[in-house]
Design a protein around this motif. Structure first.
Motif, PDB file in Angstrom:
ATOM      1  N   VAL A  72     -13.634  -8.352  41.017  1.00 41.09           N
ATOM      2  CA  VAL A  72     -13.738  -6.928  40.703  1.00 41.09           C
ATOM      3  C   VAL A  72     -14.323  -6.807  39.299  1.00 41.09           C
ATOM      4  O   VAL A  72     -13.789  -7.392  38.347  1.00 41.09           O
ATOM      5  CB  VAL A  72     -12.365  -6.229  40.763  1.00 41.09           C
ATOM      6  CG1 VAL A  72     -12.473  -4.787  40.281  1.00 41.09           C
ATOM      7  CG2 VAL A  72     -11.810  -6.261  42.188  1.00 41.09           C
ATOM      8  N   GLY A  73     -15.429  -6.087  39.182  1.00 37.90           N
ATOM      9  CA  GLY A  73     -16.060  -5.924  37.886  1.00 37.90           C
ATOM     10  C   GLY A  73     -16.460  -7.240  37.243  1.00 37.90           C
ATOM     11  O   GLY A  73     -16.450  -7.373  36.012  1.00 37.90           O
ATOM     12  N   GLY A  74     -16.808  -8.232  38.056  1.00 35.83           N
ATOM     13  CA  GLY A  74     -17.224  -9.531  37.531  1.00 35.83           C
ATOM     14  C   GLY A  74     -16.085 -10.473  37.220  1.00 35.83           C
ATOM     15  O   GLY A  74     -16.316 -11.627  36.831  1.00 35.83           O
ATOM     16  N   ASN A  75     -14.837 -10.033  37.387  1.00 37.96           N
ATOM     17  CA  ASN A  75     -13.670 -10.872  37.117  1.00 37.96           C
ATOM     18  C   ASN A  75     -13.035 -11.349  38.418  1.00 37.96           C
ATOM     19  O   ASN A  75     -12.859 -10.562  39.352  1.00 37.96           O
ATOM     20  CB  ASN A  75     -12.639 -10.100  36.303  1.00 37.96           C
ATOM     21  CG  ASN A  75     -13.167  -9.669  34.949  1.00 37.96           C
ATOM     22  OD1 ASN A  75     -13.784 -10.463  34.231  1.00 37.96           O
ATOM     23  ND2 ASN A  75     -12.966  -8.416  34.597  1.00 37.96           N
ATOM     24  N   VAL A  76     -12.686 -12.624  38.481  1.00 35.51           N
ATOM     25  CA  VAL A  76     -12.028 -13.179  39.662  1.00 35.51           C
ATOM     26  C   VAL A  76     -10.565 -12.721  39.670  1.00 35.51           C
ATOM     27  O   VAL A  76      -9.825 -12.969  38.727  1.00 35.51           O
ATOM     28  CB  VAL A  76     -12.096 -14.713  39.666  1.00 35.51           C
ATOM     29  CG1 VAL A  76     -11.323 -15.280  40.858  1.00 35.51           C
ATOM     30  CG2 VAL A  76     -13.553 -15.189  39.697  1.00 35.51           C
ATOM     31  N   VAL A  77     -10.167 -12.041  40.732  1.00 40.97           N
ATOM     32  CA  VAL A  77      -8.788 -11.567  40.850  1.00 40.97           C
ATOM     33  C   VAL A  77      -8.019 -12.313  41.936  1.00 40.97           C
ATOM     34  O   VAL A  77      -6.790 -12.190  42.026  1.00 40.97           O
ATOM     35  CB  VAL A  77      -8.734 -10.048  41.107  1.00 40.97           C
ATOM     36  CG1 VAL A  77      -9.352  -9.287  39.949  1.00 40.97           C
ATOM     37  CG2 VAL A  77      -9.423  -9.677  42.420  1.00 40.97           C
ATOM     38  N   PHE A  78      -8.738 -13.084  42.760  1.00 38.60           N
ATOM     39  CA  PHE A  78      -8.077 -13.887  43.793  1.00 38.60           C
ATOM     40  C   PHE A  78      -9.012 -15.000  44.203  1.00 38.60           C
ATOM     41  O   PHE A  78     -10.212 -14.784  44.379  1.00 38.60           O
ATOM     42  CB  PHE A  78      -7.732 -13.021  45.008  1.00 38.60           C
ATOM     43  CG  PHE A  78      -7.032 -13.767  46.115  1.00 38.60           C
ATOM     44  CD1 PHE A  78      -5.674 -14.048  46.042  1.00 38.60           C
ATOM     45  CD2 PHE A  78      -7.736 -14.184  47.244  1.00 38.60           C
ATOM     46  CE1 PHE A  78      -5.024 -14.730  47.066  1.00 38.60           C
ATOM     47  CE2 PHE A  78      -7.096 -14.868  48.274  1.00 38.60           C
ATOM     48  CZ  PHE A  78      -5.733 -15.131  48.181  1.00 38.60           C
ATOM     49  N   ASP A  79      -8.457 -16.201  44.361  1.00 40.26           N
ATOM     50  CA  ASP A  79      -9.256 -17.338  44.804  1.00 40.26           C
ATOM     51  C   ASP A  79      -8.322 -18.304  45.510  1.00 40.26           C
ATOM     52  O   ASP A  79      -7.350 -18.784  44.917  1.00 40.26           O
ATOM     53  CB  ASP A  79      -9.942 -18.026  43.624  1.00 40.26           C
ATOM     54  CG  ASP A  79     -10.948 -19.067  44.083  1.00 40.26           C
ATOM     55  OD1 ASP A  79     -12.042 -18.675  44.516  1.00 40.26           O
ATOM     56  OD2 ASP A  79     -10.626 -20.265  44.011  1.00 40.26           O
TER      57      ASP A  79
END
Length: 277
Positions: A72-79
């Motif tokens: 979201v917005g270039g940030n990894v929030v789940f992997d």
């Protein structure tokens, strides 16, 4: 219209089988963002397979690998990578029943040689956008590495092919307690049957829930567009679900709206119908 969070599958929905987005669809997406709505890719593709001409449209985030990776917005929030031990267990079960695989990782794709051969000879059902995409990948020069090059460091998901439905059913008996077996449309006389396995705790619908949490938004404010069976949970989760005119019949049966086909710029007309543009 209040702000909506719009989730879009890629193949068979946003674009026609590995083609470029049409000008009309690009216009619709950009206009929707100008109107204050948020756009998210929600695809079975892994991140390396999302082409620059799609990114250039402009999105607020992405759910990739059928929910295995979310930004979201270039940030990894789940992997969520499957551990290598699990990958090897799955491959052993598949190979024992002559079911051939491709492994999708953060770095790229690794495939059994036999799977490539099956893909080359396949005559896909018109609503099987996943099989059509994989065939187009082979012809387009996308680098598909051989299984021998696989680094054995975990993967997001495994896609499979076989000549026999019975072989896939046998593997599901062994792995079905931990994985969803997503099967794509096929004719009775098809020489290539394809699908993918997705961990039970991961899917596009769960990815939507996580994205909504990031924005403090309600699922009632979401709209999802899709065409194939890995979009099923996305359809069930969305406030409004839209199946493409070219979608498989099972997906159409659970959708709130059926729009025009991808070849007819269905996303553009779907956005119009829903008052997003």
């Amino acid at each position: 219209m209040d702000r909506k969070l719009i989730f879009l599958d890629i193949d068979g929905t946003l674009v026609d089988a590995f083609a470029k987005p049409t000008e009309r669809v690009v216009e619709a997406l950009r206009k929707a963002r100008e109107n204050g709505h948020l756009l998210f890719l929600c695809t079975g593709r892994s991140m390396p397979l999302i082409a620059s001409d799609i990114w250039e449209i402009g999105f607020d985030g992405v759910i990739a690998s059928a929910g295995g990776h979310i930004e979201v917005g270039g940030n990894v929030v789940f992997d969520s990578l499957l551990p290598e031990e699990t990958i090897q267990e799955c491959l052993s079960v598949f190979h024992a029943h002559e079911v051939y695989c491709r492994i999708e990782t953060p770095e790229g794709i690794y495939s059994d040689t036999q799977m490539q051969e099956l893909l080359e000879d396949a005559c896909p059902d018109p609503s099987n956008s996943e099989l059509i995409r994989m065939q187009k990948e082979l012809k387009s020069g996308v680098r598909i590495r051989s299984y021998e090059e696989y680094p054995c460091q975990g993967a997001y998901k495994i896609c499979f092919t076989s000549k026999k439905v019975s072989a896939i059913e046998e593997t599901e008996r062994s792995l079905g307690d931990r994985f969803k077996f997503v099967m794509y449309p096929y004719a009775a006389n098809m020489a290539c049957i394809n699908g993918e396995i997705i961990p039970n705790e991961v899917d596009k619908g769960k990815g939507m829930e996580l994205v909504c949490q990031q924005f403090g938004a309600s699922l009632e404010d979401t709209i999802a567009f899709g065409d194939s069976m890995n979009d099923y949970e996305m359809m069930e989760t969305a406030g409004i679900s839209v199946a493409m005119g070219n979608a498989c019949e099972e997906l159409k049966s659970v959708a709130d709206v059926v729009c025009k086909t991808v070849k007819e710029d269905g996303v553009y007309y779907g956005f119009q119908r829903l008052g997003l543009i």
